[in-house]
Design a protein around this motif. Structure first.
Motif, PDB file in Angstrom:
ATOM      1  N   ARG A 487      47.790 146.857  43.662  1.00  0.00           N
ATOM      2  CA  ARG A 487      48.245 147.862  44.638  1.00  0.00           C
ATOM      3  C   ARG A 487      49.773 147.963  44.690  1.00  0.00           C
ATOM      4  O   ARG A 487      50.305 148.877  45.311  1.00  0.00           O
ATOM      5  CB  ARG A 487      47.723 147.521  46.040  1.00  0.00           C
ATOM      6  CG  ARG A 487      46.186 147.559  46.125  1.00  0.00           C
ATOM      7  CD  ARG A 487      45.717 147.154  47.508  1.00  0.00           C
ATOM      8  NE  ARG A 487      46.243 148.019  48.553  1.00  0.00           N
ATOM      9  CZ  ARG A 487      46.080 147.812  49.863  1.00  0.00           C
ATOM     10  NH1 ARG A 487      45.399 146.734  50.263  1.00  0.00           N
ATOM     11  NH2 ARG A 487      46.574 148.657  50.746  1.00  0.00           N
ATOM     12  N   LEU A 488      50.478 147.033  44.058  1.00  0.00           N
ATOM     13  CA  LEU A 488      51.947 147.029  44.093  1.00  0.00           C
ATOM     14  C   LEU A 488      52.482 147.804  42.898  1.00  0.00           C
ATOM     15  O   LEU A 488      52.200 147.478  41.741  1.00  0.00           O
ATOM     16  CB  LEU A 488      52.478 145.602  44.064  1.00  0.00           C
ATOM     17  CG  LEU A 488      52.150 144.733  45.286  1.00  0.00           C
ATOM     18  CD1 LEU A 488      52.719 143.340  45.106  1.00  0.00           C
ATOM     19  CD2 LEU A 488      52.689 145.352  46.565  1.00  0.00           C
ATOM     20  N   LEU A 489      53.247 148.860  43.172  1.00  0.00           N
ATOM     21  CA  LEU A 489      53.869 149.668  42.148  1.00  0.00           C
ATOM     22  C   LEU A 489      55.377 149.446  42.215  1.00  0.00           C
ATOM     23  O   LEU A 489      56.011 149.698  43.246  1.00  0.00           O
ATOM     24  CB  LEU A 489      53.557 151.161  42.355  1.00  0.00           C
ATOM     25  CG  LEU A 489      52.076 151.540  42.404  1.00  0.00           C
ATOM     26  CD1 LEU A 489      51.918 153.038  42.649  1.00  0.00           C
ATOM     27  CD2 LEU A 489      51.379 151.138  41.099  1.00  0.00           C
ATOM     28  N   THR A 490      55.992 148.969  41.135  1.00  0.00           N
ATOM     29  CA  THR A 490      57.432 148.707  41.117  1.00  0.00           C
ATOM     30  C   THR A 490      58.156 149.810  40.366  1.00  0.00           C
ATOM     31  O   THR A 490      57.674 150.307  39.339  1.00  0.00           O
ATOM     32  CB  THR A 490      57.726 147.360  40.453  1.00  0.00           C
ATOM     33  OG1 THR A 490      57.212 147.375  39.120  1.00  0.00           O
ATOM     34  CG2 THR A 490      57.105 146.219  41.243  1.00  0.00           C
ATOM     35  N   ASN A 491      59.286 150.195  40.869  1.00  0.00           N
ATOM     36  CA  ASN A 491      60.093 151.248  40.255  1.00  0.00           C
ATOM     37  C   ASN A 491      61.553 150.817  40.361  1.00  0.00           C
ATOM     38  O   ASN A 491      62.156 150.870  41.429  1.00  0.00           O
ATOM     39  CB  ASN A 491      59.880 152.583  40.967  1.00  0.00           C
ATOM     40  CG  ASN A 491      60.681 153.711  40.322  1.00  0.00           C
ATOM     41  OD1 ASN A 491      61.160 153.573  39.190  1.00  0.00           O
ATOM     42  ND2 ASN A 491      60.825 154.809  41.050  1.00  0.00           N
ATOM     43  N   ALA A 520      48.634 148.326  55.573  1.00  0.00           N
ATOM     44  CA  ALA A 520      48.532 149.640  54.932  1.00  0.00           C
ATOM     45  C   ALA A 520      47.092 150.130  54.974  1.00  0.00           C
ATOM     46  O   ALA A 520      46.155 149.367  55.220  1.00  0.00           O
ATOM     47  CB  ALA A 520      49.026 149.556  53.491  1.00  0.00           C
ATOM     48  N   ALA A 521      46.962 151.427  54.749  1.00  0.00           N
ATOM     49  CA  ALA A 521      45.609 151.992  54.668  1.00  0.00           C
ATOM     50  C   ALA A 521      44.860 151.340  53.499  1.00  0.00           C
ATOM     51  O   ALA A 521      45.475 151.038  52.463  1.00  0.00           O
ATOM     52  CB  ALA A 521      45.695 153.509  54.465  1.00  0.00           C
ATOM     53  N   PRO A 522      43.568 151.069  53.612  1.00  0.00           N
ATOM     54  CA  PRO A 522      42.805 150.378  52.556  1.00  0.00           C
ATOM     55  C   PRO A 522      42.897 151.126  51.220  1.00  0.00           C
ATOM     56  O   PRO A 522      42.873 152.356  51.172  1.00  0.00           O
ATOM     57  CB  PRO A 522      41.377 150.365  53.101  1.00  0.00           C
ATOM     58  CG  PRO A 522      41.540 150.492  54.589  1.00  0.00           C
ATOM     59  CD  PRO A 522      42.748 151.359  54.805  1.00  0.00           C
ATOM     60  N   LEU A 523      43.046 150.319  50.180  1.00  0.00           N
ATOM     61  CA  LEU A 523      43.031 150.806  48.805  1.00  0.00           C
ATOM     62  C   LEU A 523      44.204 151.743  48.476  1.00  0.00           C
ATOM     63  O   LEU A 523      44.145 152.469  47.473  1.00  0.00           O
ATOM     64  CB  LEU A 523      41.702 151.516  48.495  1.00  0.00           C
ATOM     65  CG  LEU A 523      40.430 150.669  48.737  1.00  0.00           C
ATOM     66  CD1 LEU A 523      39.187 151.503  48.437  1.00  0.00           C
ATOM     67  CD2 LEU A 523      40.462 149.412  47.899  1.00  0.00           C
ATOM     68  N   GLY A 550      48.026 152.050  58.241  1.00  0.00           N
ATOM     69  CA  GLY A 550      46.585 151.896  58.345  1.00  0.00           C
ATOM     70  C   GLY A 550      46.101 152.167  59.747  1.00  0.00           C
ATOM     71  O   GLY A 550      46.721 152.896  60.528  1.00  0.00           O
ATOM     72  N   ALA A 551      44.983 151.528  60.112  1.00  0.00           N
ATOM     73  CA  ALA A 551      44.364 151.768  61.415  1.00  0.00           C
ATOM     74  C   ALA A 551      45.256 151.297  62.566  1.00  0.00           C
ATOM     75  O   ALA A 551      45.207 151.842  63.677  1.00  0.00           O
ATOM     76  CB  ALA A 551      43.010 151.057  61.482  1.00  0.00           C
ATOM     77  N   ALA A 552      46.103 150.279  62.333  1.00  0.00           N
ATOM     78  CA  ALA A 552      46.984 149.767  63.396  1.00  0.00           C
ATOM     79  C   ALA A 552      48.127 150.712  63.702  1.00  0.00           C
ATOM     80  O   ALA A 552      48.805 150.558  64.728  1.00  0.00           O
ATOM     81  CB  ALA A 552      47.514 148.390  63.015  1.00  0.00           C
ATOM     82  N   GLY A 553      48.367 151.700  62.834  1.00  0.00           N
ATOM     83  CA  GLY A 553      49.454 152.641  63.064  1.00  0.00           C
ATOM     84  C   GLY A 553      50.803 152.056  62.681  1.00  0.00           C
ATOM     85  O   GLY A 553      50.916 150.965  62.126  1.00  0.00           O
TER      86      GLY A 553
END
Length: 564
Positions: A487-491, A520-523, A550-553
């Motif tokens: 899930r980690l994208l490095t730039n 974060a939002a799932p997936l 995610g759900a916690a805002g």
């Protein structure tokens, strides 16, 4: 109020003057102005005189003044003293008819420029001892002085004159006693607090005490015969110095209240003028210096300080209301003759003492209020400091206790965690359950490490070890060691080496990426970028970690970097 001022004047003998008590033997007084000072006694006896009251006051002038006195003989044939005040007149010459003397006139001279040892009697007041013949005798006095041409003369029987001298001594003792008490208080207060305002008050009191001694004639007995003219110069210097020291004190006091700059500029000009007056007196020009000083005392000084008192723009200790009240009270004695509470003659003779006592007393009250208030504030500050020190000591004790607790907690938690990890490895578990157990152990280990690092940071025991490192390598390590690397994208762009502590930087970025994954939002993907950028005129590397909420805002921006 009227009774209080009458009582004050009575203390200083204003109601006890010899003229008021009927002892004055002068039948009539008259004066003559000699502009060039060239008239002889024979010419004077033929001139027309103008009637005069008990006090001759002609201001600052180079002219010579002649006073003609008709004195009746005393009832018991005693000697009579022509008692002359003030004591700082330069030269007063007596002419009395005497057929045995050359020209038919016997002459004597006194004044503060003449030796004290040559006076007719040993007293601080100027006087001539005469023997008027019945029914009356005419005497002539010639006055020439560089100061103000003001002369009060009375003819008293010698025994009465001695009693009046004792009254003056009593008045002087009261005056000096009060002023010396104020001086002792001011010196003690200055020694305790080192307040510059009190220091100026000490200087002002000292100058006023010596000024009083000089104008009342108490310096003359201590001067050698050849130094009598020096005493006259010292008196003139102290007359100007009394005003100068008062202005310096009031300037220091009024600065606390932010007065208008224009009025303070006028005050500074007057201070500079007083310094020039001192130089003029020392250079041999006393009359213009004393004349300018008198104008400031009578007109400018009261008006200026009332204007200053009522235009103050800032509160201080004591309050502006108290300061204004005292300043008004300080200028009030100047109107006493106008109110009829005291006659102008006796007021003129004692005004310096009454005004000195009143102004000194009022300034003492102001400084006493200020000193007590500052003392209370100092005591409160000391108490606050003591409480702060106690709180700091308590906080330090709590941190030490917390540090010991963290050491114990780290030891007690990491040992069981190591046992659990070894047990899981021995069981050769595989699959999602093994991964979930490893992740839980890793989270627990991270929590313990973070608590330990926070404790070291708060107690300033965290050691930073900077060294060259590359940001892209650190980001790659974070991605590989993450529990969600996919899930980690490095730039990143080509970046220069940086000089920092790589371990602490990994911890900071690891915490941020871990929170991003958790909240974060799932997936969804987590973006990590690093670019070279300038900020506040300095170049550096800007790191951004971005995730979708995610759900916690979204977190509260004001609390996102708080400890709890």
């Amino acid at each position: 109020m009227r009774f209080c001022f009458q009582l004050l004047l009575w203390i200083f003998g204003l109601s006890l003057s010899a003229a008021a008590s009927g002892n004055d033997l002068v039948i009539s007084r008259a004066f003559l102005v000699d502009p060039a000072g060239a008239l002889s006694i024979d010419q004077v006896t033929l001139a027309d005189f103008q009637p005069a009251g008990p006090m001759l006051s002609q201001g600052y002038t180079e002219a010579v003044h002649w006073i003609r006195l008709s004195v009746k003989a005393p009832d018991h044939g005693d000697t009579v003293e022509l008692r002359i005040r003030p004591a700082f007149l330069d030269e007063v010459r007596l002419y009395e008819s005497d057929a045995a003397s050359p020209g038919g006139w016997k002459t004597r001279v006194t004044g503060d420029r003449y030796s004290y040892q040559d006076r007719d009697r040993a007293a601080v007041t100027l006087a001539f001892v005469v023997r008027p013949q019945a029914p009356q005798t005419v005497y002539y006095l010639r006055l020439k002085t560089a100061g103000i041409s003001r002369l009060y003369v009375e003819a008293l029987p010698s025994r009465v004159a001695q009693r009046e001298d004792l009254k003056l001594i009593g008045i002087q003792v009261v005056y000096l006693g009060v002023m010396l008490w104020l001086l002792s208080w001011a010196i003690h207060d200055y020694a305790m607090r080192r307040d510059s305002i009190t220091g100026w008050f000490v200087l002002s009191l000292l100058v006023h005490i010596f000024h009083n001694l000089a104008v009342m004639g108490y310096l003359a007995p201590f001067l050698p015969p050849q130094a009598a003219p020096l005493g006259d110069m010292i008196t003139s210097l102290l007359v100007v110095g009394a005003l100068l020291s008062a202005m310096l004190f009031h300037r220091s006091l009024l600065r606390l209240y932010m007065p208008p700059k224009l009025l303070m500029f006028v005050l500074n000009v007057l201070i500079g003028l007083s310094l020039l007056e001192l130089a003029a007196i020392a250079g041999g020009y006393p009359r213009p210096a004393l004349q300018a000083n008198n104008a400031v005392v009578v007109v400018v000084f009261p008006a200026l300080f009332l204007a200053l008192a009522f235009t103050l723009r800032q509160e201080a200790v004591p309050s502006r209301f108290i300061l204004r009240t005292f300043y008004c009270m300080g200028t009030f004695p100047t109107v006493l003759p106008m109110l009829g509470w005291v006659d102008a003659v006796t007021w003129t003779l004692y005004a310096a003492q009454v005004h000195g006592l009143l102004s000194g007393g009022l300034m003492f009250l102001i400084l006493n209020l200020r000193s007590r208030q500052l003392l209370r504030e100092g005591q409160k500050a000391s108490l606050d400091l003591e409480l702060a020190q106690q709180h700091l000591h308590l906080e330090r004790s709590q941190k030490e206790e917390q540090g010991r607790f963290m050491v114990m907690l780290t030891h007690e938690l990491k040992t069981p965690m190591s046992v659990v990890r070894l047990s899981l490895d021995a069981m050769k578990m595989k699959g999602p359950l093994k991964n979930h157990a490893d992740r839980a152990l890793e989270d627990m280990n991270d929590i313990v490490e973070r608590c330990q690092q926070v404790d070291q940071l708060e107690q300033h025991r965290l050691i930073i070890r900077p060294q060259p490192c590359r940001m892209d390598d650190i980001l790659s390590d974070l991605k590989q060691n993450s529990w969600a690397p996919d899930r980690l994208l490095t730039n990143t762009e080509p970046l220069p080496d940086i000089n920092t502590d790589p371990q602490l930087l990994r911890i900071v970025l690891g915490n941020l990426t871990s929170n991003a994954i958790k909240y974060a939002a799932p997936l969804t993907d987590i973006e990590m970028t690093a670019i070279f950028k300038q900020r506040q005129a300095r170049f550096g590397i800007l790191i951004t970690i971005l995730n979708q909420p995610g759900a916690a805002g979204l977190p509260d921006p004001e609390r996102v970097f708080q400890k709890y």
